[in-house]
Design a protein around this motif. Structure first.
Motif, short mmCIF file in Angstrom:
data_model
loop_
_atom_site.label_atom_id
_atom_site.label_comp_id
_atom_site.label_asym_id
_atom_site.label_seq_id
_atom_site.Cartn_x
_atom_site.Cartn_y
_atom_site.Cartn_z
N ARG A 155 10.51 -80.66 -54.98
CA ARG A 155 11.73 -80.82 -54.54
C ARG A 155 12.07 -80.15 -53.41
O ARG A 155 11.58 -79.34 -53.01
CB ARG A 155 12.50 -80.11 -55.87
N ILE A 156 13.19 -80.96 -52.84
CA ILE A 156 13.77 -80.37 -51.65
C ILE A 156 14.88 -79.57 -52.09
O ILE A 156 16.13 -80.09 -52.57
CB ILE A 156 14.18 -81.60 -50.60
N VAL A 157 15.09 -78.33 -51.45
CA VAL A 157 16.24 -77.60 -51.88
C VAL A 157 17.41 -77.77 -50.63
O VAL A 157 16.80 -77.57 -49.42
CB VAL A 157 16.01 -76.00 -52.05
N LEU A 158 18.35 -78.12 -50.88
CA LEU A 158 19.34 -78.44 -50.04
C LEU A 158 20.53 -77.27 -49.85
O LEU A 158 21.29 -77.53 -51.01
CB LEU A 158 19.96 -79.97 -50.08
N ILE A 193 17.05 -68.33 -50.45
CA ILE A 193 15.42 -67.72 -50.47
C ILE A 193 14.91 -67.48 -51.78
O ILE A 193 13.46 -68.01 -51.86
CB ILE A 193 15.81 -66.15 -49.94
N GLU A 194 15.57 -67.26 -52.81
CA GLU A 194 15.02 -67.55 -54.38
C GLU A 194 14.52 -68.66 -54.33
O GLU A 194 13.17 -69.02 -54.75
CB GLU A 194 15.82 -66.79 -55.22
N SER A 195 15.38 -69.65 -54.23
CA SER A 195 15.22 -71.11 -54.65
C SER A 195 14.07 -71.68 -53.97
O SER A 195 12.93 -72.63 -54.30
CB SER A 195 16.31 -72.01 -54.50
N SER A 196 13.70 -71.11 -52.62
CA SER A 196 12.69 -71.64 -51.64
C SER A 196 11.37 -71.65 -52.37
O SER A 196 10.34 -72.00 -52.03
CB SER A 196 12.65 -70.95 -50.30
N SER A 211 21.16 -69.27 -41.89
CA SER A 211 20.10 -70.18 -41.46
C SER A 211 18.92 -69.19 -40.68
O SER A 211 17.87 -69.30 -40.76
CB SER A 211 20.57 -70.99 -40.38
N GLN A 212 19.51 -68.26 -40.02
CA GLN A 212 18.73 -67.36 -39.40
C GLN A 212 17.84 -66.41 -40.56
O GLN A 212 16.60 -66.38 -40.41
CB GLN A 212 19.26 -66.14 -38.61
N ALA A 213 18.49 -65.97 -41.44
CA ALA A 213 17.80 -65.19 -42.48
C ALA A 213 16.92 -66.20 -43.30
O ALA A 213 15.82 -65.67 -43.60
CB ALA A 213 18.90 -64.84 -43.51
N LEU A 214 17.12 -67.40 -43.56
CA LEU A 214 15.97 -68.26 -44.26
C LEU A 214 14.82 -68.53 -43.05
O LEU A 214 13.69 -68.48 -43.55
CB LEU A 214 16.81 -69.52 -44.58
N LEU A 215 15.07 -68.52 -41.84
CA LEU A 215 13.79 -68.71 -40.86
C LEU A 215 13.00 -67.49 -40.99
O LEU A 215 11.80 -67.77 -40.86
CB LEU A 215 14.42 -68.98 -39.57
N HIS A 226 12.59 -65.32 -43.90
CA HIS A 226 12.45 -65.13 -45.04
C HIS A 226 12.09 -65.86 -46.26
O HIS A 226 11.77 -65.70 -47.42
CB HIS A 226 13.45 -64.13 -45.77
N ALA A 227 12.33 -67.38 -45.77
CA ALA A 227 12.03 -68.33 -47.11
C ALA A 227 10.67 -68.43 -47.26
O ALA A 227 9.64 -68.08 -46.32
CB ALA A 227 12.60 -69.73 -46.33
N HIS A 228 10.13 -69.00 -48.30
CA HIS A 228 8.82 -68.92 -48.86
C HIS A 228 8.33 -70.32 -48.56
O HIS A 228 7.18 -70.67 -49.09
CB HIS A 228 8.87 -68.70 -50.61
N CYS A 229 9.09 -71.24 -48.08
CA CYS A 229 8.56 -72.78 -47.59
C CYS A 229 8.97 -73.07 -46.36
O CYS A 229 9.77 -72.19 -45.71
CB CYS A 229 8.95 -73.40 -48.95
N PRO A 230 8.51 -74.25 -45.92
CA PRO A 230 8.95 -74.65 -44.64
C PRO A 230 10.31 -74.78 -44.80
O PRO A 230 11.08 -75.14 -45.69
CB PRO A 230 8.31 -76.10 -44.36
N VAL A 231 11.07 -74.57 -43.47
CA VAL A 231 12.52 -74.68 -43.39
C VAL A 231 12.89 -75.71 -42.36
O VAL A 231 12.30 -75.70 -41.11
CB VAL A 231 13.20 -73.25 -43.03
#
Length: 295
Positions: A149-152, A246-249, A274-278, A280-285
């Motif tokens: 799934r894509i998380v938006l 981040i959790e959903s990623s 956006s910076q935080a996700l770049l 700490h995300a667990h998948c590509p952003v």
């Protein structure tokens, strides 16, 4: 042929992962792939050819040629039906890739490059490119989750419309669905008109939550009509957007966000979420800038 997918390479393991992902993205779009290396050494006036005392295949220029050839070969092994070209452009990475983004459908980069400091979670090129590129930027980090799934991330801002559009188009290409996630707090939510003007902070219970649910539904409504085959799951959470996304990623195939959200400071090219996700995300952003950001 439609606009190309561009991938930046520097010989690092991270950039080779980006090549892998970029080849798959080009195949999905039915377009070509351009492998780009920013060759900064000519601008620094250092010798580029082999040393007179060394092997003929030595030197920076030959080293770069081999590295780019390896990236091209890897891309062709991943997506044999994709036309792969390459370019070595003189300049520093951000300038080179920003120029390439002007005619690209998507720019893909790794989360860390050569020369990154130990412990640095994100290379400076990736975060700066996400703020300056003229097309969506995918930063390859973590691993795609099992949910397909894509998380938006949806914030309801006009600048975020481009991210919503990108996510629906990407989901249609992949034959997958979208989790449209909106996180809010009483401090980030635009307050509805008070029920009693004499008590400006008195609201009926649940009024803010109801308004945020409407915001999410309205933000994606038009795109659901345009892409009826894309299933959408709505999630409205009270809490910080960073933590929720981040959790959903962790179980997502891809995380898509806008470059800036509502309440962002004027002139700020990349928002704090956006910076935080770049980092700490667990998948590509993928970070998508709105059209107003390019003016």
């Amino acid at each position: 042929m439609s606009a190309l997918v561009v991938v930046g390479v520097d010989g690092s393991p991270s950039s080779l992962e980006a090549v892998d992902r970029a080849a798959r993205e080009a195949r999905l779009r039915g377009c070509g792939l351009k492998v780009v290396h920013a060759f900064i050494w000519p601008a620094m006036h250092v010798p580029l050819g082999p040393s007179p005392l060394g092997p003929a295949e030595g030197g920076l220029r030959n080293q770069v040629g081999r590295m780019v050839a390896e990236a091209v070969e890897h891309a062709r092994s991943v997506a044999p039906d994709v036309e792969v070209t390459s370019v070595v452009a003189t300049g520093e990475p951000l300038t080179v890739l920003e120029a390439q983004s002007r005619t690209a459908a998507l720019v893909v980069v790794g989360s860390r490059g050569l020369g990154g400091f130990v412990g640095l979670l994100l290379g400076s090129t990736a975060v700066h490119l996400a703020a300056h590129a003229r097309c969506p930027v995918m930063v390859v980090r973590g691993r795609p989750g099992p949910a397909r799934r894509i998380v938006l991330g949806v914030d309801g801002s006009p600048a975020g419309d481009a991210a919503v559009e990108f996510a629906f188009a990407e989901a249609a290409l992949r034959g997958t669905g979208i989790i449209a996630l909106h996180a809010w707090t009483p401090w980030s939510a635009p307050a509805p008109p008070p029920q009693d003007p004499s008590m400006p902070y008195a609201y009926e219970p649940g009024m803010l939550a109801d308004a945020e649910e409407r915001l999410l539904a309205e933000a994606v409504a038009g795109w659901r009509e345009r892409y009826p085959s894309v299933s959408v799951e709505y999630k409205v959470l009270r809490g910080g957007a960073r933590e929720a996304l981040i959790e959903s990623s962790g179980s997502a195939e891809l995380l898509v966000v806008g470059a800036r959200g509502r309440g962002g400071f004027v002139g700020l090219l990349l928002g704090s979420v956006s910076q935080a996700l770049l980092h700490h995300a667990h998948c590509p952003v993928t970070v998508v800038r709105g059209p107003d950001a390019h003016r």
